[in-house]
Write an enzyme that holds these catalytic residues in place. Structure first.
Site, short mmCIF file in Angstrom:
data_model
loop_
_atom_site.label_atom_id
_atom_site.label_comp_id
_atom_site.label_asym_id
_atom_site.label_seq_id
_atom_site.Cartn_x
_atom_site.Cartn_y
_atom_site.Cartn_z
N CYS A 11 0.86 -1.19 0.00
CA CYS A 11 0.00 0.00 0.00
C CYS A 11 0.89 1.23 0.00
CB CYS A 11 -1.00 -0.03 1.16
SG CYS A 11 -0.29 0.07 2.81
N ASN A 14 2.10 1.71 4.41
CA ASN A 14 2.42 0.47 5.14
C ASN A 14 2.10 0.58 6.64
OD1 ASN A 14 5.32 -1.69 5.74
ND2 ASN A 14 3.23 -2.28 5.30
N CYS A 16 -1.63 0.98 7.37
CA CYS A 16 -3.07 0.68 7.47
C CYS A 16 -3.43 -0.58 6.67
CB CYS A 16 -3.91 1.87 6.97
SG CYS A 16 -3.66 3.39 7.90
N ARG A 17 -3.54 -0.45 5.35
CA ARG A 17 -4.11 -1.53 4.55
C ARG A 17 -3.20 -2.76 4.43
NH1 ARG A 17 -5.25 2.16 -0.52
NH2 ARG A 17 -3.35 3.08 0.36
N SER A 18 -1.96 -2.57 4.01
CA SER A 18 -1.13 -3.77 3.78
C SER A 18 -0.76 -4.50 5.08
CB SER A 18 0.09 -3.48 2.90
OG SER A 18 0.97 -2.56 3.49
N ASP A 131 -8.16 3.94 0.81
CA ASP A 131 -7.24 4.34 1.88
C ASP A 131 -8.04 4.86 3.08
OD1 ASP A 131 -5.35 5.46 3.45
OD2 ASP A 131 -4.35 6.57 1.85
P1 4NP Z 1 -1.95 2.94 3.95
O1 4NP Z 1 -2.57 4.34 4.44
O2 4NP Z 1 -1.39 3.19 2.57
O3 4NP Z 1 -3.13 2.05 3.90
O4 4NP Z 1 -0.91 2.56 4.97
C1 4NP Z 1 -1.82 5.53 4.47
C2 4NP Z 1 -1.13 5.86 5.62
C3 4NP Z 1 -0.41 7.04 5.66
C4 4NP Z 1 -0.37 7.87 4.56
C5 4NP Z 1 -1.04 7.51 3.40
C6 4NP Z 1 -1.76 6.33 3.37
N1 4NP Z 1 0.34 9.09 4.61
O5 4NP Z 1 0.28 9.85 3.63
O6 4NP Z 1 1.01 9.36 5.61
#
Ligand code: 4NP
Length: 163
Positions: A11, A14, A16-18, A131
């Protein structure tokens, strides 16, 4: 080369989703008694959160379902990851485009939700894991449920393939 099947969930951050996908896949594989057949990890395409544990909302959502998330955030390592993992599983079209841009072999790159059997034949736009970072707790629960179906379908397919 490992005789285990390498599965890398990808993702953006790294956190939340993955990491949720990784924890769910490991949990389901353990429940099915096939944990040792897989080399599983997750990574991000950005480096903002490197070294961090998953987002507190991701940890809490998984814990409500009895699942621990072992992830420590890291960025994708193009050469070694593309060598080590048989499947590179992005959450959305942006993740996938970025993976391909940095040299991921297209034949190994699949949207993670394409393994959800209820989505077979649906347009790609319906196969995205949104996201949840900027939303509320309910977004994490929705993502969890999407990833649970996708990981179960993935395990079904990999089990058939290895018979
Ligand atoms: P993830 O979510 O891709 O599912 O881990 C996000 C977490 C943080 C950010 C973007 C997406 N960020 O921009 O900090």
């Amino acid at each position: 080369m490992s005789d285990r099947t390498g599965v890398l969930f990808v993702c953006l951050g790294n956190i939340c989703r993955s990491p949720m996908a990784e924890g769910i896949f490991l949990h389901l594989a353990e429940a099915r008694g096939v944990w040792g057949r897989f080399d599983v990890d997750s990574c991000g395409l950005g480096s903002w959160h490197v070294g961090e544990r998953p987002d507190a909302r991701a940890l809490a959502t998984a814990a409500r379902h009895g699942i621990e998330l072992p992830s420590i955030a890291r960025k994708v390592h193009p050469r070694s990851d593309f060598d080590r993992f048989d499947l590179l599983l992005p959450m959305d079209l942006e993740n996938r485009a970025r993976l391909l841009e940095i040299g991921a072999p297209p034949s190994r790159v699949r949207l993670v939700r394409s393994f959800d059997p209820s989505l077979v034949g649906r347009p790609e736009g319906e196969m995205l894991v949104p996201d949840p970072y900027h939303g509320g707790d309910e977004g994490f629960e929705r993502v969890f449920e999407m990833l649970e179906r996708a990981c179960a379908g993935l395990l079904d397919q990999l089990s058939i393939a290895s018979r």
